[in-house]
Each structure stands twice: as structure tokens, then as C-alpha cells.
Motif scaffolding. Structure first.
Motif, PDB file in Angstrom:
ATOM      1  N   TRP A 336       4.330  26.586  24.965  1.00 12.37           N
ATOM      2  CA  TRP A 336       3.797  27.432  23.896  1.00 12.37           C
ATOM      3  C   TRP A 336       4.162  26.907  22.503  1.00 12.37           C
ATOM      4  O   TRP A 336       3.300  26.488  21.740  1.00 12.37           O
ATOM      5  N   PHE A 341      -2.334  26.544  21.582  1.00 12.47           N
ATOM      6  CA  PHE A 341      -3.565  26.429  22.379  1.00 12.47           C
ATOM      7  C   PHE A 341      -4.103  24.994  22.417  1.00 12.47           C
ATOM      8  O   PHE A 341      -5.096  24.716  23.069  1.00 12.47           O
ATOM      9  N   ASP A 366       1.578  27.200  29.230  1.00 10.19           N
ATOM     10  CA  ASP A 366       1.409  28.561  28.694  1.00 10.19           C
ATOM     11  C   ASP A 366      -0.077  28.834  28.437  1.00 10.19           C
ATOM     12  O   ASP A 366      -0.965  28.129  28.942  1.00 10.19           O
ATOM     13  N   ASP A 367      -0.341  29.822  27.659  1.00  9.62           N
ATOM     14  CA  ASP A 367      -1.679  30.322  27.342  1.00  9.62           C
ATOM     15  C   ASP A 367      -2.647  29.194  26.941  1.00  9.62           C
ATOM     16  O   ASP A 367      -2.250  28.265  26.237  1.00  9.62           O
ATOM     17  N   TRP A 411       1.053  30.352  32.985  1.00  2.00           N
ATOM     18  CA  TRP A 411       1.020  31.628  32.264  1.00  2.00           C
ATOM     19  C   TRP A 411      -0.219  32.427  32.663  1.00  2.00           C
ATOM     20  O   TRP A 411      -1.308  31.877  32.821  1.00  2.00           O
ATOM     21  N   ARG A 443      -4.499  42.305  18.882  1.00  2.38           N
ATOM     22  CA  ARG A 443      -4.624  40.863  19.147  1.00  2.38           C
ATOM     23  C   ARG A 443      -6.046  40.555  19.626  1.00  2.38           C
ATOM     24  O   ARG A 443      -6.258  39.698  20.474  1.00  2.38           O
ATOM     25  N   LYS A 476       4.540  33.045  34.435  1.00  2.00           N
ATOM     26  CA  LYS A 476       4.940  33.897  33.304  1.00  2.00           C
ATOM     27  C   LYS A 476       3.881  34.986  33.197  1.00  2.00           C
ATOM     28  O   LYS A 476       2.716  34.699  32.918  1.00  2.00           O
ATOM     29  N   ASP A 478       2.425  37.886  31.316  1.00  2.00           N
ATOM     30  CA  ASP A 478       2.480  38.379  29.939  1.00  2.00           C
ATOM     31  C   ASP A 478       1.650  39.651  29.774  1.00  2.00           C
ATOM     32  O   ASP A 478       0.801  39.985  30.623  1.00  2.00           O
ATOM     33  N   ASN A 480       0.136  41.444  26.146  1.00  2.00           N
ATOM     34  CA  ASN A 480       0.283  41.284  24.708  1.00  2.00           C
ATOM     35  C   ASN A 480      -0.289  42.386  23.825  1.00  2.00           C
ATOM     36  O   ASN A 480      -0.729  42.122  22.711  1.00  2.00           O
ATOM     37  N   CYS A 524       7.056  39.235  30.671  1.00  2.00           N
ATOM     38  CA  CYS A 524       6.935  38.983  29.237  1.00  2.00           C
ATOM     39  C   CYS A 524       5.951  39.998  28.692  1.00  2.00           C
ATOM     40  O   CYS A 524       4.984  40.366  29.361  1.00  2.00           O
ATOM     41  N   GLY A 526       4.731  39.956  24.853  1.00  2.00           N
ATOM     42  CA  GLY A 526       5.006  39.519  23.487  1.00  2.00           C
ATOM     43  C   GLY A 526       6.505  39.355  23.336  1.00  2.00           C
ATOM     44  O   GLY A 526       7.102  39.891  22.413  1.00  2.00           O
ATOM     45  N   GLY A 527       7.122  38.641  24.282  1.00  2.00           N
ATOM     46  CA  GLY A 527       8.579  38.561  24.357  1.00  2.00           C
ATOM     47  C   GLY A 527       9.102  39.770  25.108  1.00  2.00           C
ATOM     48  O   GLY A 527       8.696  40.046  26.233  1.00  2.00           O
ATOM     49  N   TRP A 543      11.184  37.197  29.480  1.00  2.00           N
ATOM     50  CA  TRP A 543      11.270  36.505  28.193  1.00  2.00           C
ATOM     51  C   TRP A 543      11.773  37.521  27.173  1.00  2.00           C
ATOM     52  O   TRP A 543      11.121  38.537  26.918  1.00  2.00           O
ATOM     53  N   ASP A 546       9.910  36.972  21.531  1.00  2.00           N
ATOM     54  CA  ASP A 546       9.128  35.870  20.971  1.00  2.00           C
ATOM     55  C   ASP A 546       9.890  35.196  19.841  1.00  2.00           C
ATOM     56  O   ASP A 546       9.483  34.148  19.351  1.00  2.00           O
TER      57      ASP A 546
HETATM   58  C1  GLA Z   1       3.020  36.077  23.991  1.00  2.00           C
HETATM   59  C2  GLA Z   1       4.265  35.477  24.610  1.00  2.00           C
HETATM   60  C3  GLA Z   1       4.440  34.061  24.139  1.00  2.00           C
HETATM   61  C4  GLA Z   1       3.217  33.264  24.532  1.00  2.00           C
HETATM   62  C5  GLA Z   1       1.975  33.909  23.959  1.00  2.00           C
HETATM   63  C6  GLA Z   1       0.720  33.257  24.483  1.00  2.00           C
HETATM   64  O1  GLA Z   1       3.169  36.247  22.629  1.00  2.00           O
HETATM   65  O2  GLA Z   1       5.377  36.254  24.329  1.00  2.00           O
HETATM   66  O3  GLA Z   1       5.605  33.500  24.683  1.00  2.00           O
HETATM   67  O4  GLA Z   1       3.140  33.176  25.923  1.00  2.00           O
HETATM   68  O5  GLA Z   1       1.896  35.276  24.284  1.00  2.00           O
HETATM   69  O6  GLA Z   1      -0.419  33.832  23.976  1.00  2.00           O
END
Ligand code: GLA
Length: 727
Positions: A336, A341, A366-367, A411, A443, A476, A478, A480, A524, A526-527, A543, A546
Motif C-alpha cells: 500500500w 494503486f 494491497d488494494d 487485500w 470514500r 487483509k 478491509d 473502509n 482492518c 481504515g486501520g 491492522w 492507518d
Molecule cells: C484502508 C486500509 C489501508 C489500505 C487501504 C486500501 O485505508 O486501512 O491499509 O489497505 O484501505 O484502499
């Protein structure tokens, strides 16, 4: 036996190694709370006082006895409608439109082993490690019955609570409030410690006196949230890390919650923890049942360090599950902050190759690897590998990464959908939305209706379709955004949707673990927006934030440590200037701070100097050496980084033979004063040698006078000292 029932006085006593919890079925069948605290053998019904108290109602069956009032008596499961005007644990809207419930003792059962809760996470134990008490309470008028469950884990000083509501009457009743645990104290002056925050700055610590007028924390967000953590501590006013009485209540649930603490008119304290009552209205018809999620209780008479250690041990050994529960987790590099991206299969491979050379064991992509996902405005929901972006099929990328001797992780954000996605275009009704109203965006995404099985089934199949493409060893998971527009097309009872959503989430996670038992899951949101005991049942690590800035992490990890084990704290070394704060902190310090968790990296090694790369090798070697102690040792907070310019903590092996001290001085000053840190938990009378200097110290000296941290130039200097007991 850890659960005793005294027939004559109808007193239940729950015993753990160091604590006693006691309650009594009184003459009218109400279940009264008598005591929770240090271990004792007596009967505590003498604590109840009775007086004729104005404006505090009396149950009808008390006849002319005006001294008996639910408004003043300590209770296990206070119901609205019994003359108790304090905040209730249970509020029902009956089929005839009336509110209230009058629950009286019906029966009980004591069993070996720990109860489980269908569809919900809960502490587990072997048959011989735990006991269960089930007390059935009934309201004969409304035909509502509630079974209170108590789990006792004597060795861990843990008591758990949950409640099952059943309905046997006609029509539909609505559960408007169901709290999982109530702690009533007839005396005492307490502080309440809670954990508040925001995205990228979670779990700050707040300690305030319990006073008249409720102090309420909670989440209306459908997730446990960054803003408040679903945990409360009640501590004696004088209680410190090392002394004094304190109680913890931790909610094993990942959705909206509510915690309330209030001193009543008679100076008694009530603490409640359970589901968020706003927008909650759960329907039950004849034969229906409802489970309140679990609350974990623990007590320490020797301060907050022990209180936290009780929770750490319980969650690490009796809540987390799976292959990785007791293992040191692989050191990972997450893509990340390295590339966001902007990556291709080739660049991911390059990251992996560089990382492998430094000793990293797993690459996490990751994403951005699926659908049309080059920024966060589109693609969520389309769980199809974007082979064009990767330049090859996922399977072959994974094979190449495995060929480097590295594991591969990926992710997902299964609960979310972008309006700009094929999934949303095909099924706009699968997102939570109120008909005729534009939904609240966050988001630029919406939330899928996980209260619907067909939606969960679909996403599950899609994600399995990806997982089956190669040797994926880590996910992971997530999430968000917060939930809003909680309207499901599947029901006309919208007051159940948020709860059912969480059940859908848990169902998905459970199925995933069944099908892929060896995959390591990291939670996770957003952390640390869903850092709770409920998620730990499925994801043994989360996680933490963030925010990867080591200075802020001192505070975030300090707050997190009150309720959660270090083995659960996702923590990585990232680049400087830090992407969240712009702060520049030495590499060594970033490593020490990240080591107090599941260690990893979140940077592009290509951008590092040779010196820094060498440092990574050394950090990983140190982590490997200390990880068993870090993850399984007793954790002590040595300073409060909110109050001092030193953040210091320590891990002590259970036998006291090994000690790892880690510390960061956040600010230096001219003509610097020395900073002493006092160690804790060493073997009394023991002698310890510090590894690097070879110096020998008496345990008492280290604990009473402390050890000076060498004065160095520059902010954010970190220290690590490893001691072994030599006699
Ligand atoms: C969240 C997670 C980050 C990352 C982004 C990806 O914010 O906490 O670690 O994975 O999404 O979009």
C-alpha cells in the motif's frame, strides 16, 4: 467446581483463581447482584440495604413493604418496567404495544465447559478449563424468557456473559434494548477509562470520575469504530498500573455498541455494555430467539497492568483461533504505502524480490488488483483479477513470488461496493439504501447488504474464485466506511438490519476459515476502525491504524494495549517523511515501535539506502529472536506517552527469566535531564544481565530506581535492552 449454588439462600457464587462473582435469587424471584471483586468465601447478601425511598416504586408482590425497590437494588439484568428508573439492560415493546418486562427466576443449570453462541464469536475453552452457568428468567405475562449465560474460566480470572431471549407469546414483540452485561456496585468511587479516537488516531485514553449523569460511549456506525472502542474499565480512583482495584468489560462484537456508566441517586454505580440501542428494534414472534453478543469481564486487585494481561491471555489463547494463533506471524511487506494503486505484476514482483533479499517472508498485494480500480472511486465489488494491469494471471504471479521463497497475501474489501462497478450496475438493490433517497457516500462507496444471505453467498463465491487461483496464504480483510442508510429489501423490520449485517459478516468469515483453514486473516477497517474482540475470533491480527508514524503509534499502541494482546496489533515500518504526518523518525526507532506488534514493512525497498537495507536485515533478525517473548510474554506499560516524553514498555517471560525493554524518547532538550525507566514484573531477588553491555543488575534496583536511558542527540531515539535472569 467454580460455580456454586447455595440452595437455602439461593446464592450463586462464581469463583476464579483470584476473583469472586456472586448473585442471589431473592424472595420474589428477582436476580440480584451481590458482589464482584477479590476472591472471598462469604455470602454477601448482607450488602443489600432496604429502606422506604420516596419515588422509588415497589413491586406489587412486596405487598406493603415499601422498603423493597428495584430502583435501588443491584441487579444482574435490570429490565425497564420493574420500577427501576436507571438505565436498563433490557427493554421490550410487547405485542400489545406496552413496554417492559418483569423477569423472575425460573431454573438454572451448571455445566462443565464453556457455552458457545450460534453465529457469534465467543471465548472458547476445553471442557476441563471452564464452567457454564445458565439462569433462566421468565415473565409469565408477556411470555418472554431470558437465559443469562455465565462462562467461568478460573485459571484466567475471566467471567463471560451473554443472554438468549426467547418468546412464546402471540403477535410480534420488539427488543428495543438488550445489553449483554450489567455491573452494579452498591458502593465505591470509580473512574471510568474509555478509548476514543478518530481515523488514523485510534484509542486515545480518557479517564474521568464516574459521576451523576450517565457517561455514554458507543458506535452508531455499524462497526465498532475508530471513535470509541467497545471496552470499558472501571477503576478505583487511586488505582494505577500496579495497584488498586479495577474491572474490565470488553464486548465480543464488531458492530454498533453502547457502554454506559452512571452513579445513581443512592451513590451506587451501574455499568452496562451491549448493543447500540439507537435504530435497534429486533422482532420476535412465537418460537423466536435472539442472542446478545458476549461481554468478557475481568478484575484485578493489583492495578491495570494485570487487568490488561488477563485480557491479553484470554484473547490470545481462548478467542483467537487457527493455525497462526500461537505462531510468530510471517514478516510481511505490504504494497500500500509502497505504491498505492499504481502497480503492475512486474512491480509487485520487484517489491517481493527486494523484500525477499532483506529477509521479509511475505508479500501482500494491497488494494487495486481487481476490476477497474486505479483509484478509490470505482471497482469495489468486482472481484475479478485485472490481468491486464497485472500483465499476467494471478496464479503465475503468485508462483513467481513463491519461487523467491516468499508467501503471498492479498487485500479484499468484501462488504463494499462502488456505484461505478459491474456489481452495482447489475444489483443496485444489494447496497444498503433507503428507497427513494440518495444514499450517504463515504470514500465514494456504499455498503453491501450483508444481512442478506444471497449477497453474502455471491461475494463469498467470487472471493473463493480468486483465492483458488493460487497459493494465497494471507488475506487483509478491509472495511473502509461506516454503515448508513441501513435499509434492507429483505425485511420490513429495519431495526434488525445492523445486527443481521454483523451476523452475515461473521458467517462469511466462518465459512472462509472453514474452507481455507491455513490462511492467515488480518482484520482492518481504515486501520483500527474495527479493532475489537469479535474480529479477533476470526482474524488473529488487526491492522492497528492507518497511521504508521512511529511517534503517533506510541500513543495508539499504548491505548490499544489496555484491551488487546500485542500478537493482535498489526504494525509496520514505513517510509519517511511519514505519509500521514510528514514526520521524519529514525529507521531504528520505526523498527522498535513496529516490533511491538505483528512486524512488517510498508515501503519500497528500492528507495532505501544500503545502510537502511542492512538495518532491515538486522531488525528482522532481532524480531525473529524476540518475537516469542513479545507475543507470549507479559506486557507492561512502563510510561504513559500521553504524559511523558518517553514511551516505554516491556515484555517479561512468564517465568520472569527474560525481559525485553523498548523505549523511545520523543523529545530532546538542551542540557538534557536523564530519563529513568522503572522495569516491572521481574523475579524478586533475581539478578539480571543486559545482553549488549554485559552489565548485571539486581531486580529490585531495576524495578525501584530504574535504568537511565543513555542521553543521545536528536528527537525520537529508541532503546532496546534485553535482560536475562542469571540467578
Ligand atoms: C484502508 C486500509 C489501508 C489500505 C487501504 C486500501 O485505508 O486501512 O491499509 O489497505 O484501505 O484502499
Amino acid at each position: 467446581m467454580s460455580i456454586l449454588f447455595e440452595e437455602k439462600k439461593k446464592i450463586f457464587t462464581l469463583q476464579t483463581q483470584g476473583t469472586t462473582y456472586q448473585m442471589q435469587v431473592d424472595r420474589y424471584g428477582f436476580l440480584l447482584h451481590l458482589y464482584y471483586g477479590p476472591k472471598t468465601n462469604g455470602e454477601m447478601d448482607y450488602l443489600l440495604t432496604f429502606a422506604d425511598r420516596g419515588f422509588s416504586g415497589n413491586p406489587y408482590d412486596a405487598g406493603e413493604d415499601r422498603s423493597y425497590s428495584m430502583d435501588a437494588l443491584p441487579q444482574e439484568f435490570p429490565c425497564q418496567g420493574t420500577g427501576d428508573y436507571r438505565s436498563a439492560a433490557f427493554l421490550v415493546k410487547n405485542a400489545d404495544g406496552s413496554y417492559g418486562c418483569d423477569l423472575r427466576y425460573q431454573s438454572h443449570e451448571i455445566r462443565k465447559g464453556k457455552y458457545a453462541i450460534p453465529g457469534l464469536p465467543a471465548v472458547y475453552a476445553k471442557q476441563e478449563e471452564a464452567w457454564t452457568l445458565e439462569i433462566v428468567l421468565k415473565d409469565p405475562v408477556t411470555k418472554v424468557s431470558v437465559s443469562l449465560f455465565y462462562g467461568v474460566l478460573p485459571e484466567l480470572d475471566i467471567i463471560t456473559r451473554s443472554a438468549k431471549v426467547e418468546y412464546a407469546g402471540g403477535g410480534t414483540i420488539y427488543l428495543e434494548k438488550v445489553q449483554s452485561a450489567c455491573l452494579d456496585f452498591v458502593s465505591g468511587e470509580y473512574d471510568v477509562i474509555s478509548f476514543y479516537g478518530r481515523h488514523a488516531m485510534e484509542r486515545n485514553v480518557q479517564r474521568t470520575p464516574v459521576c451523576h449523569g450517565a457517561q455514554v460511549i458507543g458506535s452508531r456506525r455499524g462497526t465498532s469504530s475508530h471513535q470509541y472502542n467497545p471496552m470499558l474499565i472501571l477503576a478505583d480512583r487511586e488505582a494505577t498500573e500496579d495497584a488498586g482495584s479495577c474491572y474490565a468489560m470488553s464486548f465480543v462484537y464488531s458492530g454498533g455498541f453502547q457502554g454506559e456508566v452512571e452513579k445513581d441517586q443512592y451513590e451506587q454505580t451501574r455499568a452496562l455494555l451491549g448493543l447500540q440501542e439507537e435504530c435497534f428494534s429486533y422482532p420476535l414472534q412465537a418460537g423466536g430467539q435472539f442472542w446478545a453478543p458476549e461481554v468478557v469481564l475481568t478484575y484485578s486487585k493489583t492495578g491495570l497492568a494485570k487487568l490488561s494481561q488477563n485480557l491479553h491471555e484470554c484473547f490470545r489463547t481462548h478467542l483467537c483461533r487457527g493455525k497462526y494463533k500461537d505462531c510468530v506471524r510471517p514478516v510481511l511487506l505490504n504494497s500500500w504505502e509502497a505504491s498505492y494503486f499504481d502497480f503492475s505484476g512486474e512491480s509487485i514482483y520487484r517489491l517481493a524480490k527486494q523484500a525477499a533479499e532483506l529477509g521479509v517472508e511475505m508479500l501482500v498485494m494491497d488494494d487495486g488488483w481487481f476490476g477497474k480500480r486505479d483509484d478509490d472511486n470505482s471497482g469495489l465489488g468486482d472481484w475479478d483479477v485485472n490481468e491486464e494491469k497485472l500483465g499476467e494471471p494471478l496464479g503465475s504471479l503468485i508462483e513467481k513470488i513463491n519461487g523467491l521463497g516468499m508467501k503471498f497475501g492479498i487485500w479484499f474489501e468484501p462488504e463494499a461496493v462502488n456505484e461505478d462497478s459491474d456489481l452495482f450496475r447489475a444489483h443496485p438493490d444489494w447496497a444498503l439504501r433507503i428507497p427513494g433517497r440518495d444514499p450517504v457516500r463515504s470514500r465514494n462507496q456504499l455498503v453491501l447488504d450483508f444481512s442478506r444471505k444471497d449477497v453474502v453467498d455471491y461475494v463469498f463465491e467470487k472471493i473463493c474464485g480468486v483465492l483458488d487461483q493460487g497459493n494465497i496464504e494471507y488475506i487483509k480483510w478491509d472495511m473502509n466506511r461506516s454503515l448508513s442508510d441501513c435499509y434492507s429489501r429483505n425485511t420490513c423490520d429495519q431495526g434488525r438490519v445492523m445486527y443481521d449485517y454483523v451476523l452475515g459478516l461473521y458467517d462469511f468469515l466462518e465459512r472462509l476459515l472453514k474452507r481455507y483453514p491455513d490462511i492467515l486473516l488480518e482484520g482492518c477497517s481504515g486501520g483500527g476502525g474495527r479493532f475489537d474482540a469479535g474480529m479477533l475470533y476470526y482474524t488473529p491480527q488487526i491492522w492497528c491504524s492507518d497511521n504508521t508514524d512511529a511517534a503517533d503509534r506510541l500513543k495508539i499502541q499504548y491505548g490499544t494495549s489496555f484491551g488487546y494482546p500485542v500478537s493482535a496489533v498489526g504494525s509496520h515500518v514505513s517510509a519517511v517523511p511519514n505519509h500521514q504526518t510528514g514526520r521524519v523518525i529514525p529507521f531504528h526507532t520505526r523498527g522498535i515501535v513496529a516490533m511491538a506488534g505483528t512486524f512488517g514493512y510498508e515501503l519500497d525497498p528500492e528507495k532505501l539506502s544500503e545502510e537502511e537495507k542492512q538495518e532491515i536485515r538486522e531488525q528482522i533478525a532481532a524480531y525473529k529472536k524476540y518475537a516469542p517473548l513479545i507475543h507470549r510474554g507479559n506486557y507492561f506499560r512502563l510510561t504513559n506517552p500521553f504524559a511523558r516524553e518517553v514511551g516505554a514498555w516491556e515484555f517479561v517471560s512468564k517465568d520472569g527469566a527474560e525481559v525485553l525493554l523498548q523505549a523511545v524518547i520523543t523529545q530532546v532538550h538542551g542540557n538534557m535531564t536523564a530519563n529513568y525507566v522503572r522495569l516491572k514484573g521481574l523475579t524478586e531477588g533475581g539478578v539480571y544481565r543486559e545482553q549488549e553491555s554485559g552489565k548485571v543488575y539486581a531486580a529490585e534496583a531495576l524495578m525501584e530506581a530504574g535504568i537511565p536511558l543513555p542521553i543521545q542527540m536528536g528527537d525520537y531515539r529508541a532503546y532496546q535492552m534485553y535482560f536475562t535472569r542469571i540467578s
